[in-house]
Structures are given as structure tokens and as C-alpha cells.
Design a protein around this motif. Structure first.
Motif, short mmCIF file in Angstrom:
data_model
loop_
_atom_site.label_atom_id
_atom_site.label_comp_id
_atom_site.label_asym_id
_atom_site.label_seq_id
_atom_site.Cartn_x
_atom_site.Cartn_y
_atom_site.Cartn_z
N THR A 270 -60.60 38.61 -53.83
CA THR A 270 -60.83 37.97 -55.20
C THR A 270 -61.05 36.43 -55.27
OG1 THR A 270 -58.34 37.91 -55.54
CG2 THR A 270 -59.71 40.15 -56.36
N GLY A 271 -60.76 35.89 -54.47
CA GLY A 271 -60.78 34.49 -54.30
C GLY A 271 -59.65 33.77 -54.91
N LYS A 272 -58.42 34.59 -55.09
CA LYS A 272 -57.27 33.71 -55.71
C LYS A 272 -56.29 33.25 -54.57
CE LYS A 272 -57.05 36.39 -59.65
NZ LYS A 272 -56.08 37.59 -60.46
N ASN A 273 -55.84 31.94 -54.77
CA ASN A 273 -54.83 31.36 -53.97
C ASN A 273 -53.66 32.40 -53.75
OD1 ASN A 273 -53.57 29.95 -52.12
ND2 ASN A 273 -53.56 27.82 -53.36
N PRO A 274 -53.01 32.42 -52.55
CA PRO A 274 -51.71 33.48 -52.73
C PRO A 274 -50.37 32.59 -53.15
CG PRO A 274 -52.87 33.15 -50.41
CD PRO A 274 -53.65 32.27 -51.21
N ASP A 275 -50.61 31.25 -53.60
CA ASP A 275 -49.63 30.44 -54.21
C ASP A 275 -49.65 30.76 -55.59
OD1 ASP A 275 -48.70 29.51 -51.91
OD2 ASP A 275 -49.97 27.76 -51.66
N GLU A 276 -50.85 31.15 -56.15
CA GLU A 276 -51.13 31.38 -57.58
C GLU A 276 -50.49 32.80 -58.03
OE1 GLU A 276 -54.99 30.41 -58.51
OE2 GLU A 276 -55.03 28.14 -57.81
N VAL A 277 -50.69 33.62 -57.24
CA VAL A 277 -50.65 35.13 -57.67
C VAL A 277 -48.81 35.36 -57.46
CG1 VAL A 277 -52.81 35.87 -57.22
CG2 VAL A 277 -50.97 36.03 -55.25
N GLY A 278 -48.56 36.45 -58.12
CA GLY A 278 -47.01 36.72 -58.15
C GLY A 278 -46.77 37.60 -57.12
N TYR A 279 -47.72 38.33 -56.25
CA TYR A 279 -47.36 39.18 -55.32
C TYR A 279 -48.70 39.14 -54.32
CZ TYR A 279 -46.55 43.41 -52.73
OH TYR A 279 -46.62 44.40 -51.50
N ALA A 280 -48.35 38.85 -52.96
CA ALA A 280 -49.27 38.44 -51.99
C ALA A 280 -49.08 39.33 -50.80
CB ALA A 280 -49.35 37.00 -51.58
N GLY A 281 -48.52 40.52 -51.03
CA GLY A 281 -48.22 41.61 -50.04
C GLY A 281 -47.10 41.46 -49.16
N ASP A 282 -46.72 42.63 -48.66
CA ASP A 282 -45.18 42.72 -47.95
C ASP A 282 -45.04 41.75 -46.77
OD1 ASP A 282 -44.52 44.43 -49.92
OD2 ASP A 282 -44.58 46.14 -48.71
N ASN A 283 -46.36 41.50 -46.11
CA ASN A 283 -46.43 40.80 -44.88
C ASN A 283 -46.35 39.32 -45.22
OD1 ASN A 283 -46.54 43.05 -43.26
ND2 ASN A 283 -48.63 42.95 -43.00
N PHE A 284 -46.66 38.91 -46.41
CA PHE A 284 -46.54 37.47 -46.77
C PHE A 284 -45.27 36.98 -46.79
CE2 PHE A 284 -46.20 34.09 -50.07
CZ PHE A 284 -47.22 33.17 -49.58
N VAL A 285 -44.04 37.78 -47.24
CA VAL A 285 -42.69 37.38 -47.00
C VAL A 285 -42.52 37.00 -45.45
CG1 VAL A 285 -40.23 37.95 -47.51
CG2 VAL A 285 -42.01 38.71 -48.97
N ARG A 286 -42.99 37.67 -44.42
CA ARG A 286 -42.72 37.27 -43.08
C ARG A 286 -43.12 36.15 -42.56
NH1 ARG A 286 -44.57 43.34 -40.61
NH2 ARG A 286 -43.22 44.59 -42.24
N TYR A 287 -44.00 35.38 -43.20
CA TYR A 287 -44.52 34.15 -42.76
C TYR A 287 -44.22 33.10 -43.74
CZ TYR A 287 -47.26 37.44 -40.02
OH TYR A 287 -47.44 38.42 -39.08
#
Length: 553
Positions: A270-287
Motif C-alpha cells: 500500500t506504500g505506507k511506512n511501517p512506522d506510521e501504521v499501528g500493526y506491521a505483522g507479527d514478524n515486525f516485532v522480531r526485528y
């Protein structure tokens, strides 16, 4: 003499003969064969050695454990019997079924029979002397009779049977007396309830007896209804958006309904930055956060364990963290030393100290296209270094900024020679007025000198006396001020030394572990002096100051 030697000499060949001769030294060939046989046994190519009881001896057991000392067993055969508990030295403990006899009551006499000599009779029962091991002493169920619990169960069953019989009799009496005719009434058929009926209260009480413990088994995130026998799971807050509703595109991140997991980012395309959205997937927490540093520490622990260091992330986290920090410092030092040794051997330091190619050739690979008027058509123009202070701010119709003009220790505007910051610009007229005032001030002292009247000898003498008094007063005040200045400098020097000592003490304390830091309960609380405050300001570190590194702070 011969008889004496015959008495002292022990007979040989008897059953109790124990030879005290030391073992003979093995030859090199026998020693080599023995070692080869041990290696073959460890590899499993040769059968294991057997002791006197026919049990195999583990070939990996060291020789100093399996070998019997030469002064104990003359057979010198490998065995593990001497390592096992010796029966003659073991204590005999009572079994777990042995216990004292319960219910034995003996009425004590006022005066014992052994003192009065009357009514001497044997004891009814002598309690055994029991000796238990560590576990037997702490066994709370030792001596418990399970038949006592069966008595409780039987008693409870009898009470329950009596309750049921009594309840059945009450129902029969109510049926006989006609109190249960309301069960077939129209109100009951239409589903209306009568809470005041004795029958319904009895049935409700029976249900409550059966289900009174059902509400106590609720788990976090669950709601158990004892009447309907269902469990409702409340694992998600209602205000949260479901993961599968964040992106309805079927080609977006996969949602696993069984584990309720969405590992990929649903907003990836969608072109949205992961820092701007409230949820970026479960794997995002691992990094994010300390996950990467934790993985690096775990990798270091594995590598250190392979090289012989006994460290573990869960068992010794503090030891591992300190070891990892020292490893990084040593690694950086090693790289620096390696770099210095290469430069000393081969040279080339001037190439490393050279400025970047952009400054040497004044060229870059960034493409910028200008028009004939000097404006940028393509590319990005070089950014101008800006200051955090406002620049080129012109107020009150001035054509120059404040501070563009300086004269006689004063700042002003160059456009009108005005020294008042928030004044309005007067232009050339202001310059002429300022110049006229300066000329007027220069001419006034000359006119005053010409207009002074001649003084008498008495006035001249009085003026001289006044000047002498002023000079004396100045000398005394200067000497006093110099002494005070010296005292202030000495106090300031002492305060600076004390401040440096305090900073060194703080630095040493900060390097210690938190559990080893001393207490500071005897700290003197008083108002600091001016010299101490000045020393603190001079020694205070200012990390936000861009010139701090040049000033040695």
C-alpha cells in the motif's frame, strides 16, 4: 634370635595371607599394549572389562577410580566394589511402613513404681525405637492409615443417602397433598415462572449444590457459565481491529485462523511506512527493540561455548554481557593495532588522511541541470548549511540587519547608524544626524578648555591636596582589592581541586556494580559557596556544545 624372626615372620600361603609387596613396574611394551586395549575398548572394538561379579566396567571410567589400591586387594583386578557403599558401614533405617502404635493410653502414676516398689507390672505396650533417613523423617504421610479416609467417605455417603431419602419423602407428601397441581396450570405451560414455589426453590438449591464450585474454575480470558455449560473466550479487546480486516486484498498477507497469526505486513503493497501504521505483522516485532542485540549475544554465547568458555544466556546473563562487552572492546583494539601495524610496514597513511574526492576534484556523481537563468531544472541543488539562529532578519523597514554597524563599543544598523535595536530606519538623514552629534561632542571639550578661568594659588594648592588624598585612597583600596582577589583565587583553586576529586570518585563509583556501590548516608547537606558553584560551572560537561571536543570538555 632365630626363634624371634620365626615369630615375627608371617606364614605364607594361608587363607589370610596379604602380600604387601608393591606392584612391579610394567615394561614399555606391556604399557603400550595396555593403552591400545583401552583405546579399542573406548571405541567399542574390544569387549569391556569384567569385575569379580561379572558386571561390565565402563571403559571411560578413569584408572584411578577403577583400579584397587595395591595395599587393599592383592589380586589387583579392576573393580568398582571399593567405590560402592560398604554394607558393614551402612546404617539400618526403619521401613516406611513401620510406625508407632496409635491409641495406646497409659495413665501415669503420681510416683513411679521404681521409686515406691509397689504394683510392679510390665508395660502394656512398648513403643518401638524407629530410626528414619532424611526422606523418612520428612514424609508427612508416614504412618497414615488409608482406612481412616474410607470411614470419612462412608460417613459422607450415608449423609448423602439420608438427604436424598428425605427429599423424596417431601416430594411424595407434596404430591399427596396436592401442592404440585400448579405444575399443570396454564401459567406454567406458557413458560411463566413462580419463584416463590417451594418445589422450584428445592430444585434450584439442588442445582446450586452441584454447581457451586463451577464458577471457581474461571481462567483469564474465559467466562464459564454454570447454567448453560458453555465457555466464552474473550482474548481480544473489542476496540482492536482484527488482523484480517486491515487489508481486504486476498493477495495481501496471509492470516492463519487457527493460530490467529499474520506474520507478514498487511500494508506491504500500500506504500505506507511501517512506522506510521499501528500493526506491521507479527514478524515486525522480531526485528525491533533489543531483539537484534539479543540474537547477537546468543550467537556470541554459542561461539564462546564451542571455544571452551562456560557461559550461558539464561544461566549467567550478567557474566555473558560483561564478557561480550570486553570482547567487543578487545576486537576494536585488535583491529586498530592491526591497522597500525600494516601502516607501519607498508605505509599509506597519507591516503587515509586525504579529504574526500568531492573536495579534491570539486566534482560529484550527483546530476544537476541548470537553466540559463541559474535555476535548477533537474536534480537537487546543494543544500546551504543553516544555523539554529534566525539570519537576515530585517525589522522596522531597515535595509541592513542588526549588528552590521559598530562604533565605540556599540552595535547598530549600517543603513542609518542607529544604536537602538527596535528603532525605525531614518536612512541617510539618520547618518547625517549621527555624524553631526559626533562632531559636536568632539568640539565641546575644546571650547571648555578655552573658556576656563585662571585659578588662584589657593585653588591650585587645594586641588593638589585633593589629588594626593585620592591617590592614597586608591593605593589602599587597590591593596585591599588585590588581597581579596588573591583569597578568592585560592578559594577557587581549592574548590576546583575538590570538584575534580568528586568527579573522579563519581566515575569510580559508576564503574562498580550496583550491588557493590557504597551507601551515602553520611553526606553533608549545606548550601554551596560561590567558589564551589563557580568550580561546578567550570567543570560541568556540556555535550550539546559543538566546541566541547575542542575545549577538552
Amino acid at each position: 634370635m632365630a626363634s624371634g624372626t620365626a615369630v615375627n615372620a608371617a606364614p605364607s600361603g594361608g587363607p589370610g595371607d596379604v602380600s604387601l609387596e608393591e606392584p612391579k613396574k610394567m615394561t614399555r611394551e606391556d604399557w603400550r599394549k595396555k593403552k591400545e586395549l583401552e583405546e579399542q575398548r573406548k571405541l567399542g572394538n574390544a569387549p569391556a572389562e569384567v569385575d569379580e561379579e561379572g558386571k561390565d566396567i565402563n571403559p571411560h571410567i578413569p584408572q584411578y577410580i577403577s583400579s584397587v589400591p595395591w595395599y587393599i586387594d592383592p589380586s589387583k583386578r579392576p573393580t568398582l566394589k571399593h567405590q560402592r557403599p560398604q554394607p558393614e558401614k551402612q546404617k539400618q533405617y526403619s521401613s516406611s511402613g513401620d510406625w508407632y502404635k496409635r491409641g495406646v493410653k497409659e495413665r501415669p502414676r503420681k510416683v513411679g513404681a521404681k521409686y515406691t516398689g509397689m504394683n510392679i507390672a510390665p508395660d502394656e505396650h512398648v513403643q518401638p525405637q524407629l530410626m528414619f533417613d532424611y526422606d523418612g523423617k520428612r514424609d508427612r504421610w508416614n504412618g497414615y492409615n488409608p482406612e481412616e479416609h474410607m470411614k470419612i467417605v462412608e460417613e459422607y455417603a450415608k449423609v448423602d443417602l439420608a438427604k436424598r431419602t428425605l427429599k423424596a419423602q417431601k416430594l411424595q407428601e407434596e404430591l399427596a397433598s396436592g401442592k404440585l397441581e400448579q405444575v399443570n396450570s396454564p401459567r406454567h405451560q406458557w413458560g411463566e415462572e413462580e419463584p416463590n414455589s417451594q418445589t422450584e426453590r428445592d430444585h434450584n438449591s439442588e442445582d446450586e449444590d452441584e454447581d457451586k464450585y463451577a464458577d471457581d474454575i474461571d481462567m483469564p480470558g474465559q467466562n464459564f457459565d454454570s447454567k448453560r455449560r458453555i465457555t466464552v473466550r474473550n482474548l481480544r479487546i473489542r476496540e482492536d481491529i482484527a488482523k484480517y480486516l486491515r487489508n481486504l486484498d486476498p493477495n495481501s498477507a496471509y492470516y492463519d485462523p487457527k493460530t490467529r497469526a499474520m506474520r507478514e505486513n498487511p500494508y506491504a503493497n500500500t506504500g505506507k511506512n511501517p512506522d506510521e501504521v499501528g500493526y506491521a505483522g507479527d514478524n515486525f516485532v522480531r526485528y525491533t527493540g533489543d531483539t537484534i542485540s539479543m540474537a547477537q549475544t546468543q550467537l556470541f554465547a554459542w561461539e564462546a561455548y564451542d571455544k571452551g568458555s562456560e557461559v550461558h544466556l539464561q544461566a549467567d546473563p550478567t557474566k555473558l554481557e560483561l564478557l561480550y562487552k570486553s570482547f567487543k572492546v578487545k576486537k576494536e583494539d585488535f583491529k586498530a593495532q592491526q591497522k597500525e601495524s600494516i601502516l607501519e610496514k607498508y605505509g599509506g597513511q597519507e591516503h587515509l588522511d586525504a579529504p574526500p574526492a568531492e573536495l579534491l576534484l570539486a566534482q560529484t556523481e550527483d546530476y544537476v541541470e541548470y537553466s540559463r537563468h541559474g535555476t535548477v531544472i533537474k536534480g537537487q541543488e546543494k543544500a546551504i548549511a543553516c544555523s539554529k539562529y534566525e539570519e537576515d532578519v530585517k525589522i522596522n523597514n531597515h535595509t541592513c540587519i542588526w549588528g552590521s554597524y559598530w562604533k565605540e563599543g556599540k552595535w547598530g544598523y549600517k543603513c542609518c547608524h542607529s544604536f537602538v535595536k527596535f528603532s525605525y530606519c531614518t536612512g541617510e538623514a539618520g547618518k547625517e544626524i549621527a555624524n553631526a552629534e559626533a562632531n559636536l561632542l568632539e568640539e565641546q571639550p575644546r571650547e571648555e578648555e578655552h573658556m576656563t578661568k585662571p585659578k588662584t594659588l589657593m585653588e591650585i594648592h587645594q586641588e593638589k591636596q585633593k589629588e594626593k588624598k585620592k591617590k592614597k585612597h586608591k593605593k589602599s583600596s587597590n591593596s585591599d582589592s588585590e588581597g581579596e582577589e588573591k583569597k578568592k583565587q585560592e578559594k577557587l583553586k581549592k574548590a576546583l581541586n575538590a570538584e575534580e576529586a568528586r568527579l573522579l570518585q563519581v566515575k569510580e563509583i559508576m564503574q562498580l556494580d550496583e550491588r557493590k556501590r557504597p551507601y551515602n548516608s553520611v553526606y553533608e547537606t549545606r548550601e554551596p559557596t560561590e567558589e564551589e558553584m563557580e568550580a561546578y560551572r567550570m567543570k560541568r560537561q556540556r555535550p550539546d556544545d559543538p566546541m566541547a571536543s575542542f575545549l577538552g570538555q
